[in-house]
Design a protein around this motif. Structure first.
Motif, PDB file in Angstrom:
ATOM      1  N   ALA A 261       0.761  98.240  14.134  1.00 60.42           N
ATOM      2  CA  ALA A 261       0.124  97.598  15.289  1.00 60.42           C
ATOM      3  C   ALA A 261       1.174  96.924  16.156  1.00 60.42           C
ATOM      4  O   ALA A 261       2.168  96.398  15.650  1.00 60.42           O
ATOM      5  N   ARG A 327      -8.607  95.880  15.374  1.00 60.00           N
ATOM      6  CA  ARG A 327      -8.490  95.874  16.842  1.00 60.00           C
ATOM      7  C   ARG A 327      -9.672  95.147  17.481  1.00 60.00           C
ATOM      8  O   ARG A 327      -9.502  94.283  18.346  1.00 60.00           O
ATOM      9  N   SER A 345      -5.032  91.780  22.934  1.00 63.46           N
ATOM     10  CA  SER A 345      -5.350  93.077  22.339  1.00 63.46           C
ATOM     11  C   SER A 345      -4.118  93.629  21.635  1.00 63.46           C
ATOM     12  O   SER A 345      -3.005  93.122  21.796  1.00 63.46           O
ATOM     13  N   ASP A 379      -4.733  98.933  23.600  1.00 59.81           N
ATOM     14  CA  ASP A 379      -6.001  98.474  23.036  1.00 59.81           C
ATOM     15  C   ASP A 379      -6.817  99.640  22.469  1.00 59.81           C
ATOM     16  O   ASP A 379      -8.016  99.754  22.707  1.00 59.81           O
TER      17      ASP A 379
END
Length: 400
Positions: A261, A327, A345, A379
Protein backbone atom coordinates in the motif's frame (compact mmCIF):
# COMPACT_ATOMS: atom_id res chain seq x y z
CA UNK A 1 38.59 -29.33 55.24
CA UNK A 2 36.41 -32.33 54.34
CA UNK A 3 34.82 -33.08 50.98
CA UNK A 4 31.44 -31.66 52.04
CA UNK A 5 33.15 -28.48 53.30
CA UNK A 6 34.84 -28.15 49.93
CA UNK A 7 31.51 -28.54 48.10
CA UNK A 8 29.96 -25.93 50.41
CA UNK A 9 32.74 -23.49 49.56
CA UNK A 10 32.25 -24.14 45.83
CA UNK A 11 28.51 -23.60 46.21
CA UNK A 12 29.14 -20.30 47.99
CA UNK A 13 31.37 -19.06 45.18
CA UNK A 14 29.05 -20.31 42.43
CA UNK A 15 26.04 -18.62 44.06
CA UNK A 16 28.03 -15.38 44.16
CA UNK A 17 28.92 -15.61 40.47
CA UNK A 18 25.32 -16.35 39.51
CA UNK A 19 24.03 -13.47 41.62
CA UNK A 20 26.51 -11.19 39.84
CA UNK A 21 25.29 -12.44 36.44
CA UNK A 22 21.66 -11.66 37.29
CA UNK A 23 22.67 -8.27 38.71
CA UNK A 24 24.41 -7.51 35.39
CA UNK A 25 21.19 -8.26 33.49
CA UNK A 26 19.16 -6.16 35.94
CA UNK A 27 21.57 -3.23 35.49
CA UNK A 28 21.51 -3.61 31.69
CA UNK A 29 17.71 -3.61 31.64
CA UNK A 30 16.35 -1.82 34.72
CA UNK A 31 12.80 -2.83 33.82
CA UNK A 32 13.55 -6.54 34.05
CA UNK A 33 12.22 -7.20 37.56
CA UNK A 34 12.75 -10.94 37.21
CA UNK A 35 16.54 -10.51 37.10
CA UNK A 36 16.50 -8.52 40.36
CA UNK A 37 14.56 -11.23 42.20
CA UNK A 38 16.77 -13.99 40.82
CA UNK A 39 19.88 -12.05 41.90
CA UNK A 40 18.38 -11.64 45.38
CA UNK A 41 17.62 -15.37 45.49
CA UNK A 42 21.23 -16.31 44.79
CA UNK A 43 22.50 -13.74 47.29
CA UNK A 44 20.35 -15.51 49.87
CA UNK A 45 21.88 -18.75 48.62
CA UNK A 46 25.31 -17.36 49.45
CA UNK A 47 24.08 -16.52 52.96
CA UNK A 48 22.73 -20.06 53.36
CA UNK A 49 26.04 -21.68 52.42
CA UNK A 50 27.91 -19.32 54.75
CA UNK A 51 25.62 -20.31 57.65
CA UNK A 52 25.99 -24.03 56.85
CA UNK A 53 29.75 -23.60 56.81
CA UNK A 54 29.68 -21.92 60.25
CA UNK A 55 27.36 -24.39 62.05
CA UNK A 56 30.20 -26.57 63.46
CA UNK A 57 31.42 -23.53 65.40
CA UNK A 58 28.21 -23.39 67.50
CA UNK A 59 27.83 -25.41 70.70
CA UNK A 60 24.04 -25.28 70.36
CA UNK A 61 23.23 -25.39 66.64
CA UNK A 62 19.42 -25.27 66.95
CA UNK A 63 19.02 -21.61 65.90
CA UNK A 64 21.70 -21.68 63.14
CA UNK A 65 20.08 -24.78 61.65
CA UNK A 66 16.64 -23.13 61.61
CA UNK A 67 18.18 -19.92 60.25
CA UNK A 68 19.95 -21.84 57.46
CA UNK A 69 16.68 -23.58 56.59
CA UNK A 70 14.71 -20.32 56.54
CA UNK A 71 17.32 -18.48 54.45
CA UNK A 72 17.50 -21.24 51.85
CA UNK A 73 13.72 -21.52 51.70
CA UNK A 74 13.65 -17.74 51.31
CA UNK A 75 16.08 -18.12 48.40
CA UNK A 76 13.70 -20.52 46.65
CA UNK A 77 10.83 -18.06 47.25
CA UNK A 78 12.86 -15.21 45.73
CA UNK A 79 13.65 -17.51 42.79
CA UNK A 80 9.91 -18.17 42.39
CA UNK A 81 9.28 -14.42 42.41
CA UNK A 82 11.79 -13.99 39.59
CA UNK A 83 10.21 -16.84 37.64
CA UNK A 84 6.74 -15.35 38.12
CA UNK A 85 7.82 -11.93 36.83
CA UNK A 86 9.54 -13.56 33.85
CA UNK A 87 6.43 -15.50 32.84
CA UNK A 88 3.93 -12.72 33.48
CA UNK A 89 2.30 -14.37 36.49
CA UNK A 90 1.44 -12.53 39.71
CA UNK A 91 3.87 -13.85 42.36
CA UNK A 92 1.99 -15.63 45.18
CA UNK A 93 3.92 -13.68 47.83
CA UNK A 94 1.43 -13.99 50.68
CA UNK A 95 1.03 -17.80 50.52
CA UNK A 96 4.78 -18.30 50.06
CA UNK A 97 5.70 -16.06 53.00
CA UNK A 98 3.11 -17.72 55.25
CA UNK A 99 4.53 -21.07 54.16
CA UNK A 100 8.04 -19.83 55.04
CA UNK A 101 6.93 -18.89 58.56
CA UNK A 102 5.03 -22.14 59.16
CA UNK A 103 7.80 -24.35 57.75
CA UNK A 104 10.47 -22.54 59.78
CA UNK A 105 8.44 -22.99 62.96
CA UNK A 106 7.99 -26.68 62.14
CA UNK A 107 11.73 -27.16 61.63
CA UNK A 108 12.37 -25.43 64.96
CA UNK A 109 9.94 -27.77 66.72
CA UNK A 110 11.19 -30.99 65.16
CA UNK A 111 14.68 -30.30 66.49
CA UNK A 112 13.44 -32.07 69.64
CA UNK A 113 12.83 -35.28 67.69
CA UNK A 114 15.56 -37.92 67.35
CA UNK A 115 18.23 -36.93 64.88
CA UNK A 116 17.41 -39.78 62.48
CA UNK A 117 13.64 -39.36 62.70
CA UNK A 118 12.04 -39.52 59.26
CA UNK A 119 9.52 -36.86 60.34
CA UNK A 120 12.38 -34.52 61.21
CA UNK A 121 14.09 -35.10 57.85
CA UNK A 122 10.84 -34.68 55.89
CA UNK A 123 10.04 -31.42 57.70
CA UNK A 124 13.40 -30.09 56.55
CA UNK A 125 13.32 -31.24 52.90
CA UNK A 126 9.67 -31.25 51.77
CA UNK A 127 9.24 -27.45 51.95
CA UNK A 128 12.03 -27.09 49.40
CA UNK A 129 10.29 -29.61 47.15
CA UNK A 130 7.03 -27.66 47.57
CA UNK A 131 8.70 -24.42 46.42
CA UNK A 132 10.17 -26.12 43.36
CA UNK A 133 6.68 -27.43 42.54
CA UNK A 134 5.36 -23.89 43.00
CA UNK A 135 7.88 -22.61 40.44
CA UNK A 136 6.80 -25.38 38.07
CA UNK A 137 3.17 -24.38 38.54
CA UNK A 138 4.03 -20.74 37.81
CA UNK A 139 5.61 -21.63 34.47
CA UNK A 140 2.73 -23.95 33.59
CA UNK A 141 0.17 -21.22 34.33
CA UNK A 142 1.91 -18.68 32.08
CA UNK A 143 0.05 -17.51 29.00
CA UNK A 144 3.30 -16.77 27.23
CA UNK A 145 4.40 -18.95 24.35
CA UNK A 146 6.75 -21.52 25.86
CA UNK A 147 9.83 -22.56 23.91
CA UNK A 148 12.35 -25.37 24.27
CA UNK A 149 14.32 -23.73 27.08
CA UNK A 150 11.12 -23.09 29.04
CA UNK A 151 10.12 -26.74 28.80
CA UNK A 152 13.60 -27.76 29.88
CA UNK A 153 13.31 -25.46 32.90
CA UNK A 154 10.06 -27.18 33.89
CA UNK A 155 11.71 -30.58 33.56
CA UNK A 156 14.63 -29.57 35.80
CA UNK A 157 12.25 -28.00 38.36
CA UNK A 158 10.31 -31.29 38.55
CA UNK A 159 13.56 -33.26 38.94
CA UNK A 160 14.78 -30.85 41.61
CA UNK A 161 11.54 -31.22 43.58
CA UNK A 162 11.95 -34.99 43.37
CA UNK A 163 15.53 -34.90 44.65
CA UNK A 164 14.51 -32.78 47.66
CA UNK A 165 11.67 -35.18 48.47
CA UNK A 166 14.01 -38.17 48.18
CA UNK A 167 16.79 -36.76 50.40
CA UNK A 168 15.43 -38.17 53.70
CA UNK A 169 15.51 -41.65 52.16
CA UNK A 170 18.97 -41.04 50.67
CA UNK A 171 20.14 -40.00 54.15
CA UNK A 172 18.74 -43.22 55.59
CA UNK A 173 20.50 -45.30 52.95
CA UNK A 174 23.82 -43.53 53.60
CA UNK A 175 23.73 -43.86 57.39
CA UNK A 176 22.04 -40.59 58.33
CA UNK A 177 23.07 -36.96 58.39
CA UNK A 178 25.30 -36.99 61.43
CA UNK A 179 24.81 -37.49 65.13
CA UNK A 180 24.46 -33.72 65.55
CA UNK A 181 24.40 -30.65 63.29
CA UNK A 182 28.10 -30.05 63.88
CA UNK A 183 29.01 -33.45 62.42
CA UNK A 184 26.73 -33.11 59.36
CA UNK A 185 29.51 -31.91 57.05
CA UNK A 186 31.57 -35.00 57.85
CA UNK A 187 28.94 -37.46 56.64
CA UNK A 188 28.67 -39.18 53.26
CA UNK A 189 25.12 -37.87 53.00
CA UNK A 190 26.37 -34.29 53.27
CA UNK A 191 28.66 -34.85 50.30
CA UNK A 192 25.83 -36.35 48.23
CA UNK A 193 23.29 -33.71 49.32
CA UNK A 194 25.56 -30.76 48.62
CA UNK A 195 26.62 -32.25 45.29
CA UNK A 196 22.98 -32.69 44.25
CA UNK A 197 22.32 -29.13 45.37
CA UNK A 198 25.20 -27.92 43.22
CA UNK A 199 23.99 -29.79 40.14
CA UNK A 200 20.35 -28.70 40.37
CA UNK A 201 21.07 -25.18 41.64
CA UNK A 202 23.51 -24.60 38.82
CA UNK A 203 21.21 -26.14 36.21
CA UNK A 204 18.27 -23.98 37.29
CA UNK A 205 20.40 -20.85 37.43
CA UNK A 206 21.97 -21.41 34.02
CA UNK A 207 18.57 -22.15 32.48
CA UNK A 208 17.06 -19.02 34.05
CA UNK A 209 20.08 -17.02 32.87
CA UNK A 210 19.84 -18.44 29.34
CA UNK A 211 16.11 -17.66 29.20
CA UNK A 212 16.67 -14.06 30.35
CA UNK A 213 19.53 -13.57 27.87
CA UNK A 214 17.32 -15.05 25.12
CA UNK A 215 14.59 -12.55 25.97
CA UNK A 216 17.03 -9.62 26.11
CA UNK A 217 18.44 -10.52 22.68
CA UNK A 218 14.96 -11.05 21.23
CA UNK A 219 13.82 -7.65 22.51
CA UNK A 220 16.97 -5.98 21.19
CA UNK A 221 16.38 -7.54 17.76
CA UNK A 222 12.72 -6.56 17.89
CA UNK A 223 13.65 -2.94 18.63
CA UNK A 224 16.20 -2.91 15.80
CA UNK A 225 13.52 -4.23 13.41
CA UNK A 226 10.71 -1.91 14.52
CA UNK A 227 9.84 1.43 12.96
CA UNK A 228 9.34 3.83 15.85
CA UNK A 229 6.63 5.95 14.22
CA UNK A 230 4.32 3.23 12.92
CA UNK A 231 5.33 0.56 15.46
CA UNK A 232 5.35 -1.90 12.56
CA UNK A 233 8.41 -3.74 11.28
CA UNK A 234 10.90 -1.60 9.37
CA UNK A 235 12.00 -2.71 5.89
CA UNK A 236 14.81 -4.95 7.13
CA UNK A 237 12.63 -6.57 9.77
CA UNK A 238 9.75 -7.01 7.34
CA UNK A 239 11.90 -8.69 4.71
CA UNK A 240 13.40 -11.10 7.25
CA UNK A 241 10.05 -12.10 8.75
CA UNK A 242 8.34 -12.18 5.36
CA UNK A 243 10.90 -14.63 3.97
CA UNK A 244 10.42 -16.86 7.02
CA UNK A 245 6.63 -16.72 6.55
CA UNK A 246 6.98 -17.58 2.86
CA UNK A 247 9.21 -20.57 3.56
CA UNK A 248 6.80 -21.82 6.21
CA UNK A 249 3.80 -21.43 3.88
CA UNK A 250 5.60 -23.32 1.07
CA UNK A 251 6.58 -26.07 3.51
CA UNK A 252 2.97 -26.44 4.65
CA UNK A 253 1.61 -26.22 1.11
CA UNK A 254 -0.67 -23.24 1.76
CA UNK A 255 -1.05 -20.11 -0.39
CA UNK A 256 0.57 -16.83 0.62
CA UNK A 257 -0.12 -13.34 -0.69
CA UNK A 258 1.55 -9.95 -0.43
CA UNK A 259 -0.29 -6.63 -0.22
CA UNK A 260 1.61 -3.37 -0.76
CA UNK A 261 0.00 0.00 0.00
CA UNK A 262 1.10 3.54 -0.74
CA UNK A 263 -0.54 6.59 0.86
CA UNK A 264 -1.91 8.86 -1.85
CA UNK A 265 -0.65 12.44 -2.18
CA UNK A 266 1.35 12.15 1.02
CA UNK A 267 3.82 14.90 0.08
CA UNK A 268 0.89 17.25 -0.47
CA UNK A 269 -0.33 16.53 3.08
CA UNK A 270 3.12 17.28 4.52
CA UNK A 271 3.44 20.47 2.48
CA UNK A 272 -0.08 21.72 3.26
CA UNK A 273 -0.56 20.69 6.88
CA UNK A 274 2.93 20.01 8.23
CA UNK A 275 5.03 16.97 9.00
CA UNK A 276 3.33 16.40 12.38
CA UNK A 277 0.06 15.91 10.56
CA UNK A 278 1.78 13.62 8.06
CA UNK A 279 3.08 11.54 10.97
CA UNK A 280 -0.46 11.16 12.30
CA UNK A 281 -1.59 9.91 8.87
CA UNK A 282 1.15 7.26 9.00
CA UNK A 283 0.24 6.32 12.59
CA UNK A 284 -3.44 6.03 11.64
CA UNK A 285 -2.82 3.79 8.65
CA UNK A 286 -0.36 1.64 10.63
CA UNK A 287 -2.93 1.26 13.43
CA UNK A 288 -5.50 0.16 10.87
CA UNK A 289 -3.09 -2.50 9.55
CA UNK A 290 -2.33 -3.74 13.07
CA UNK A 291 -6.04 -4.12 13.84
CA UNK A 292 -6.80 -5.85 10.53
CA UNK A 293 -3.81 -8.21 10.66
CA UNK A 294 -4.05 -11.65 12.24
CA UNK A 295 -1.35 -12.94 14.58
CA UNK A 296 0.39 -14.91 11.81
CA UNK A 297 0.42 -11.98 9.37
CA UNK A 298 3.58 -9.89 8.90
CA UNK A 299 3.11 -6.14 8.49
CA UNK A 300 5.76 -3.48 7.99
CA UNK A 301 6.48 0.07 6.92
CA UNK A 302 8.90 -0.46 4.05
CA UNK A 303 9.30 3.15 2.95
CA UNK A 304 8.30 6.68 3.89
CA UNK A 305 4.60 6.24 3.08
CA UNK A 306 4.73 2.68 1.77
CA UNK A 307 3.48 -0.34 3.72
CA UNK A 308 3.38 -4.08 3.11
CA UNK A 309 1.74 -7.09 4.70
CA UNK A 310 2.34 -10.79 4.09
CA UNK A 311 -0.79 -12.96 4.41
CA UNK A 312 0.11 -16.67 4.89
CA UNK A 313 -2.77 -19.04 4.17
CA UNK A 314 -4.45 -16.42 1.95
CA UNK A 315 -5.02 -16.70 -1.80
CA UNK A 316 -5.22 -13.84 -4.32
CA UNK A 317 -8.99 -13.38 -4.04
CA UNK A 318 -8.96 -13.19 -0.22
CA UNK A 319 -5.92 -10.89 -0.26
CA UNK A 320 -7.72 -8.53 -2.67
CA UNK A 321 -10.71 -8.46 -0.31
CA UNK A 322 -8.35 -7.69 2.58
CA UNK A 323 -6.86 -4.80 0.61
CA UNK A 324 -10.32 -3.54 -0.35
CA UNK A 325 -11.40 -3.60 3.28
CA UNK A 326 -8.31 -1.66 4.37
CA UNK A 327 -8.74 0.87 1.54
CA UNK A 328 -12.39 1.46 2.37
CA UNK A 329 -11.80 1.71 6.13
CA UNK A 330 -8.87 4.11 5.77
CA UNK A 331 -10.93 6.40 3.55
CA UNK A 332 -13.52 6.76 6.30
CA UNK A 333 -11.14 7.62 9.14
CA UNK A 334 -10.88 11.22 10.36
CA UNK A 335 -7.33 12.28 11.19
CA UNK A 336 -6.44 14.81 13.84
CA UNK A 337 -5.00 18.00 12.33
CA UNK A 338 -6.71 17.63 8.96
CA UNK A 339 -9.92 19.50 8.06
CA UNK A 340 -13.04 17.64 9.12
CA UNK A 341 -14.08 17.00 5.52
CA UNK A 342 -10.60 15.83 4.45
CA UNK A 343 -10.18 12.10 4.01
CA UNK A 344 -6.98 10.31 3.10
CA UNK A 345 -6.68 7.42 0.67
CA UNK A 346 -4.22 4.72 -0.30
CA UNK A 347 -3.42 2.64 -3.37
CA UNK A 348 -2.87 -1.11 -3.15
CA UNK A 349 -1.05 -3.76 -5.15
CA UNK A 350 -1.71 -7.47 -4.50
CA UNK A 351 0.15 -10.60 -5.62
CA UNK A 352 0.04 -14.28 -4.70
CA UNK A 353 3.20 -16.38 -4.58
CA UNK A 354 3.51 -18.53 -7.73
CA UNK A 355 5.35 -21.82 -8.12
CA UNK A 356 9.16 -21.45 -8.21
CA UNK A 357 8.96 -17.79 -7.09
CA UNK A 358 10.89 -16.31 -4.20
CA UNK A 359 10.20 -13.26 -2.05
CA UNK A 360 11.91 -10.82 -4.43
CA UNK A 361 9.73 -12.05 -7.33
CA UNK A 362 6.58 -11.69 -5.26
CA UNK A 363 7.61 -8.22 -4.09
CA UNK A 364 8.33 -7.11 -7.64
CA UNK A 365 4.93 -8.24 -8.93
CA UNK A 366 3.05 -6.66 -6.03
CA UNK A 367 4.99 -3.45 -6.66
CA UNK A 368 4.00 -3.53 -10.35
CA UNK A 369 0.37 -3.94 -9.31
CA UNK A 370 0.72 -0.98 -6.94
CA UNK A 371 2.03 1.25 -9.73
CA UNK A 372 -0.88 0.12 -11.90
CA UNK A 373 -3.24 1.25 -9.12
CA UNK A 374 -1.54 4.65 -8.91
CA UNK A 375 -1.66 5.05 -12.68
CA UNK A 376 -5.36 4.16 -12.62
CA UNK A 377 -6.12 7.23 -10.49
CA UNK A 378 -5.12 6.04 -7.00
CA UNK A 379 -7.48 4.99 -4.18
CA UNK A 380 -7.96 1.56 -5.73
CA UNK A 381 -6.67 -2.02 -5.63
CA UNK A 382 -4.92 -3.81 -8.48
CA UNK A 383 -3.78 -7.42 -8.55
CA UNK A 384 -1.02 -9.28 -10.33
CA UNK A 385 -2.50 -12.33 -12.05
CA UNK A 386 0.76 -14.29 -12.03
CA UNK A 387 4.05 -14.53 -13.85
CA UNK A 388 2.45 -15.38 -17.17
CA UNK A 389 -0.21 -12.64 -17.19
CA UNK A 390 0.54 -9.06 -16.12
CA UNK A 391 -2.87 -7.40 -16.67
CA UNK A 392 -4.19 -5.18 -13.92
CA UNK A 393 -7.86 -4.70 -14.82
CA UNK A 394 -9.56 -1.66 -13.29
CA UNK A 395 -12.73 -3.67 -12.80
CA UNK A 396 -11.31 -5.69 -9.90
CA UNK A 397 -11.85 -2.99 -7.33
CA UNK A 398 -11.80 0.56 -6.15
CA UNK A 399 -12.10 3.91 -7.85
CA UNK A 400 -10.67 4.66 -11.32
Amino acid sequence: MGSADFILMINLLVAGLLAAAFVAIAVHDVGRVSARWLAFGYLLGMAYFAIEFSIPAFADARLPVVMAFAVFLGATIAFNGGVAHKYGVTPPWAPMLVFLAVASAAVYLVQDLPRYSLTRMLAYQLPYAAMQCTALGIVLSSRQRLERLDHLLMLVLAASALQFASKPFIAGALGGWGANPQSYVQTGYALVSQSLGTVFGLALALLALAILVRDVLAEAMSKSETDTLSRLLNRGGFERHAELALRDAVRRGVPVALVIADLDHFKRINDSYGHACGDRVIETFAGLLREAAAEHHVAGRIGGEEFAIILPGTNLTAARLFAEGARSAFGELPIEGLPAEHRCSASFGVAELAVAEDFSDLLRRADEALYAAKNAGRDCVRVSLGTARRQFPAAVSGRG
